[in-house]
Design a protein around this motif. Sequence first.
Motif, short mmCIF file in Angstrom:
data_model
loop_
_atom_site.label_atom_id
_atom_site.label_comp_id
_atom_site.label_asym_id
_atom_site.label_seq_id
_atom_site.Cartn_x
_atom_site.Cartn_y
_atom_site.Cartn_z
N VAL A 186 15.22 -21.11 -18.83
CA VAL A 186 14.28 -22.21 -18.57
C VAL A 186 14.15 -22.43 -17.06
O VAL A 186 13.05 -22.50 -16.51
N PHE A 187 15.34 -22.47 -16.37
CA PHE A 187 15.30 -22.68 -14.92
C PHE A 187 14.59 -21.55 -14.20
O PHE A 187 13.80 -21.78 -13.29
N VAL A 188 14.89 -20.32 -14.63
CA VAL A 188 14.23 -19.17 -13.98
C VAL A 188 12.73 -19.24 -14.21
O VAL A 188 11.93 -19.01 -13.30
N PHE A 189 12.33 -19.63 -15.42
CA PHE A 189 10.90 -19.75 -15.73
C PHE A 189 10.25 -20.81 -14.84
O PHE A 189 9.19 -20.58 -14.25
N ILE A 190 10.96 -21.97 -14.73
CA ILE A 190 10.42 -23.05 -13.89
C ILE A 190 10.30 -22.57 -12.44
O ILE A 190 9.28 -22.74 -11.78
N ALA A 191 11.38 -21.89 -11.98
CA ALA A 191 11.40 -21.43 -10.59
C ALA A 191 10.26 -20.45 -10.35
O ALA A 191 9.54 -20.55 -9.34
N ILE A 192 10.06 -19.52 -11.30
CA ILE A 192 8.99 -18.53 -11.12
C ILE A 192 7.63 -19.23 -11.12
O ILE A 192 6.75 -18.88 -10.33
N SER A 193 7.47 -20.25 -11.97
CA SER A 193 6.19 -20.98 -11.99
C SER A 193 5.94 -21.65 -10.64
O SER A 193 4.82 -21.66 -10.14
N ILE A 194 7.03 -22.21 -10.07
CA ILE A 194 6.87 -22.88 -8.76
C ILE A 194 6.46 -21.85 -7.70
O ILE A 194 5.55 -22.07 -6.92
N VAL A 195 7.16 -20.69 -7.73
CA VAL A 195 6.83 -19.63 -6.77
C VAL A 195 5.38 -19.22 -6.95
O VAL A 195 4.60 -19.13 -5.99
N PHE A 196 4.99 -18.99 -8.21
CA PHE A 196 3.63 -18.53 -8.50
C PHE A 196 2.62 -19.54 -7.96
O PHE A 196 1.64 -19.17 -7.31
N ASN A 197 2.89 -20.84 -8.22
CA ASN A 197 1.93 -21.85 -7.78
C ASN A 197 1.90 -22.01 -6.27
O ASN A 197 0.85 -22.29 -5.71
N VAL A 288 8.96 -11.11 -7.69
CA VAL A 288 8.16 -12.31 -7.99
C VAL A 288 7.09 -12.53 -6.91
O VAL A 288 5.94 -12.85 -7.22
N GLY A 289 7.48 -12.32 -5.64
CA GLY A 289 6.53 -12.48 -4.53
C GLY A 289 5.33 -11.57 -4.66
O GLY A 289 4.17 -11.99 -4.57
N VAL A 290 5.60 -10.30 -4.91
CA VAL A 290 4.53 -9.29 -4.98
C VAL A 290 3.66 -9.50 -6.22
O VAL A 290 2.42 -9.53 -6.12
N VAL A 291 4.31 -9.68 -7.38
CA VAL A 291 3.54 -9.81 -8.62
C VAL A 291 2.65 -11.06 -8.57
O VAL A 291 1.47 -11.00 -8.94
N SER A 292 3.21 -12.18 -8.07
CA SER A 292 2.39 -13.40 -7.97
C SER A 292 1.17 -13.15 -7.08
O SER A 292 0.05 -13.55 -7.42
N SER A 293 1.39 -12.47 -5.93
CA SER A 293 0.27 -12.21 -5.01
C SER A 293 -0.80 -11.37 -5.69
O SER A 293 -1.99 -11.67 -5.58
N ILE A 294 -0.36 -10.33 -6.40
CA ILE A 294 -1.34 -9.44 -7.05
C ILE A 294 -2.18 -10.24 -8.05
O ILE A 294 -3.42 -10.16 -8.05
N ILE A 295 -1.49 -11.05 -8.88
CA ILE A 295 -2.22 -11.81 -9.91
C ILE A 295 -3.23 -12.76 -9.27
O ILE A 295 -4.40 -12.80 -9.66
N VAL A 296 -2.78 -13.50 -8.23
CA VAL A 296 -3.67 -14.50 -7.64
C VAL A 296 -4.84 -13.84 -6.89
O VAL A 296 -5.99 -14.26 -7.04
N VAL A 297 -4.56 -12.79 -6.11
CA VAL A 297 -5.67 -12.16 -5.35
C VAL A 297 -6.68 -11.56 -6.31
O VAL A 297 -7.89 -11.69 -6.09
N ASN A 298 -6.20 -10.94 -7.38
CA ASN A 298 -7.13 -10.32 -8.33
C ASN A 298 -8.15 -11.33 -8.86
O ASN A 298 -9.29 -10.98 -9.12
N ARG A 299 -7.70 -12.59 -9.02
CA ARG A 299 -8.61 -13.62 -9.52
C ARG A 299 -9.78 -13.86 -8.57
O ARG A 299 -10.85 -14.28 -8.98
#
Lengths: 303, 226
Positions: A186-197, A288-299
């Motif tokens: 749960v914590f890792v999921f929350i942390a990843i969501s924060i990083v993603f956002n 997490v840094g790279v994957v988040s960037s790829i997802i957001v830029v693609n949008r």
Amino acid sequence: MINLKRAFSFALTDFYRNKGISVSAIFVLTLTSLLVTGLFLTHGVSSYLIDTIQNKIDITAYFKESTSEQDILSVKDEILANAPNTKSIDYVSKEDALSDFLQRHKESEVFSKALIEVGGNPFLPSLNIVTGGNTTQYEKIAEILEGQQFEDIIEKVDFSEKKATIDTIFSITRSVNIVGLLLGLVFVFIAISIVFNTIKLIINTAKEEINTMKIVGASNWFIKAPFVIEGGIFGLIASLVCLLLTVIAVLALTRFISVILPGFSLVSYFFSNLFLILLIQIAVGVGVGVVSSIIVVNRHLKV
Amino acid sequence: MIKFQNVTKIYPPSTTVLQEISFEVKDGEFISIVGKSGAGKTTLIRMILGLETPTSGEVFFRGQNISSLEGDYLQDVRKKIGGIHQDYRLLLNKTVFENVAYILEVEGLDDIEINSQVPKVLEAVGLSDKLNNFPEQLSGGEQQRLAVARAIINHPDVIIADEPTGNLDPYNSYEVISLLEKINKVGKTVILATHDKEIVNKLGKRVITLEEGRIIRDESKGRFLI
């Protein structure tokens, strides 16, 4: 090649120019990496705790003085045949028991005097059995030793209180493991969501720029690469910060943990798993840094 | 060079922005597309850049149907078009020099060529003393001159200017239009979308007048008449 060099140069320039944003991204990535590292170290401590208890002798069977070594070894074979998963069975002869005793108490005159008074070797040959905490094995072995088959040669059987302890520890560790794993996830999921956002916020501010880059003819790769590299840089720095913080925490906590868990060195555990820990920290940070960037830029690239 | 063939654009559910638009732009022309706000000028410009697709009809750039292009093919066409926009569309995180250099970097030119070409263009638009400034440190007129520099740096086939003087005072408007005239004089095609009557009348070039999404006039030496 020239484009790759430029992508790195754009990423580094952006990183430097948006210092505040870069620091916040690194901060959340560091927290995520620390969380995962913490889970890893906690797992190490609990594994050691279980292992230590499991490796303690469960049952000691003392044989009558006249029992031959061959008979004792046949008991050992009988146990191994019926409980093949027994962790260890060590035969300790009268002589070994005496020398072990002398070795352990060589500095104590009281014990030496006591031995002289008793006269000769008062120790009995024995089998030290470690079941490894398996309840079924434990019961099987107890059944063999207390059965009629060896009644004549066995003087007495010592059952340690370990069974109850193991049962309790197992039920605790099982619960802790399940709850810990769920909480950890749960914590890792929350942390990843924060990083993603956080990364989403960073890239969203560049949305207009991404549109402009598309309008002037830049390829998707040329636009995307600097953001992805920047995400990687955030992750790499976060991993290094996390490693540094982990080293400090390990050095500070090792003495405290040694008091609670004698024989366990957090420092040794950390350094013997350093490669794996580094790998986890880099995978979490950079991944997490790279994957988040790829997802957001693609949008934002659909112009 | 650019050809609109029976182009209609309808935004759902039923807002018609362009109706049966057909015209052709030849190499080296200077065309003003005029009309009131909402006449469809910007939609028309966006179609040339491949930012909008026609509901029916086709837009061609050097024989290629723009709405059928995707990915790198579309980006290749965009590289041949220098765009100047009312809101400048500059890269705010990059300096004046970097904004112009970006176009050449997209084209894959090496640093030596970039360092030699960019200062020349910035000098031509009067920004040689602002190389290291960021767009937000420039005045409106300077930002639009920077947009012009960016639009011409890679010698595109055509310059498209969508209301380039919309946010500028008369003096800066005159400067930007002068730059466009100079670009046209060296043989480049210029398409100017504007609702500035004075500018259009002063130019004395071809004028296409749009009204409610239709072409109501197309004159080789036209005037702003609405």
